[in-house]
Design an enzyme around this catalytic site. Sequence first.
Site, PDB file in Angstrom:
ATOM      1  N   HIS A  57       4.445   7.818   3.532  1.00 12.26           N
ATOM      2  CA  HIS A  57       3.065   7.462   3.201  1.00 12.26           C
ATOM      3  C   HIS A  57       2.899   5.954   3.081  1.00 12.26           C
ATOM      4  O   HIS A  57       1.820   5.421   3.377  1.00 12.26           O
ATOM      5  CB  HIS A  57       2.631   8.153   1.908  1.00 12.26           C
ATOM      6  CG  HIS A  57       2.150   9.549   2.111  1.00 12.26           C
ATOM      7  ND1 HIS A  57       0.832   9.922   1.930  1.00 12.26           N
ATOM      8  CD2 HIS A  57       2.798  10.674   2.499  1.00 12.26           C
ATOM      9  CE1 HIS A  57       0.691  11.206   2.189  1.00 12.26           C
ATOM     10  NE2 HIS A  57       1.875  11.697   2.535  1.00 12.26           N
ATOM     11  N   VAL A 115       0.526   3.398   6.529  1.00 12.35           N
ATOM     12  CA  VAL A 115      -0.771   2.746   6.318  1.00 12.35           C
ATOM     13  C   VAL A 115      -0.726   1.293   6.789  1.00 12.35           C
ATOM     14  O   VAL A 115      -1.238   0.957   7.854  1.00 12.35           O
ATOM     15  CB  VAL A 115      -1.200   2.832   4.836  1.00 12.35           C
ATOM     16  CG1 VAL A 115      -2.566   2.179   4.634  1.00 12.35           C
ATOM     17  CG2 VAL A 115      -1.260   4.296   4.397  1.00 12.35           C
ATOM     18  N   SER A 130       2.770  -0.932  -0.424  1.00 10.14           N
ATOM     19  CA  SER A 130       1.364  -0.900  -0.871  1.00 10.14           C
ATOM     20  C   SER A 130       1.016   0.425  -1.538  1.00 10.14           C
ATOM     21  O   SER A 130       0.105   0.483  -2.369  1.00 10.14           O
ATOM     22  CB  SER A 130       0.419  -1.174   0.299  1.00 10.14           C
ATOM     23  OG  SER A 130       0.664  -0.286   1.383  1.00 10.14           O
TER      24      SER A 130
END
Length: 341
Positions: free
Chosen positions: A88, A92, A98
């Site tokens: 995940h 991004v 992040s």
Amino acid sequence: MKIGTIMCLTFISFLSIFISVSAFNNPSLTHSLKVPSLPDITSFEDDLSYSLYHKSCPNVEGIIYRKVKEWVKRDPSLAPSLMRLHFHDCAVRGCDASILLDHSGSERSANVSKSLRGFEVINDIKAELEKKCPKIVSCADILTTAARDATVLAGGPFWTIPFGRKDGRVSLAKEAAAVPMGRESITQLIEFFQSKGLNVLDLVVLSGAHTIGRSSCEAVQYRLYNYKGTKKPDPSINPLYLNYLRRKCRWASENVYLDATSPNEFDTQYYHNLKKKMGLLSTDQLLYSDSRTKPIADALSFQSSLFYNQFSVSMVKLANILDVKSQDNGEIRTNCNRVNY
């Protein structure tokens, strides 16, 4: 030529033979499936360094491994959770940690992120490293290494990791919404992976991480009772498996194993389950019904060594997804949950 490239080429040689045999019965496969070329494989081997911490934090990998081992020993379900957390993050803004930033409107607050786990493991590792090597090791490198060690502790393969990822300063929930949630078409998945520099082979191989771990029942209930508004179950689900899932998923808040056959073993059973129509997520089962992905899933099911080797290669490619802005404007966070200022 690097070891990862050699392993990948070995797999591709096997896969090419397999596809040639499959194409004899289905000629369309030769047009629909693109086997990666050498440039596709080697393009990610840049910018990062295997020796970055040799002098500044020589025991960084040992510290991370021991911490991950402590946590996974207490809760084995954290191994697949750390692997998912890493995906995940990289999916991004590249692998820039992040996903770890904890503020209103961050990736971590997005709907697609609400079931993510393992943040406390990364925080524990970071605290230890700040004692031994203050302001040296990025949270992005920590998460990448923790995911590798979690894979090994779950029975999966080991691979070497180059370091030098910076921690990003930007984290937006709206960007995290683009991460696949298990209801996409194969075309949508392929396009998403390609947008990150990954290919069809990487898609099928990394989906094999679903050989361990769990999913929320909320993510699959629509397949059990009202598939595409029909008020009937997804017809692609094995009837016996459907009964099993209905027993396990009476409530959306419950969890169910991604691999009902050998849920705690990192193996190729995931691909065998697809042959039996026992893929938990819609995107799992679709891998075995699309001509672009089915031959790869078939090939991976035959020999575990092939899956192990290619999983390592694809995980290295995933971990080396870097966003130029995150790297240029990044930092080494002292607390993984917030930026330094």
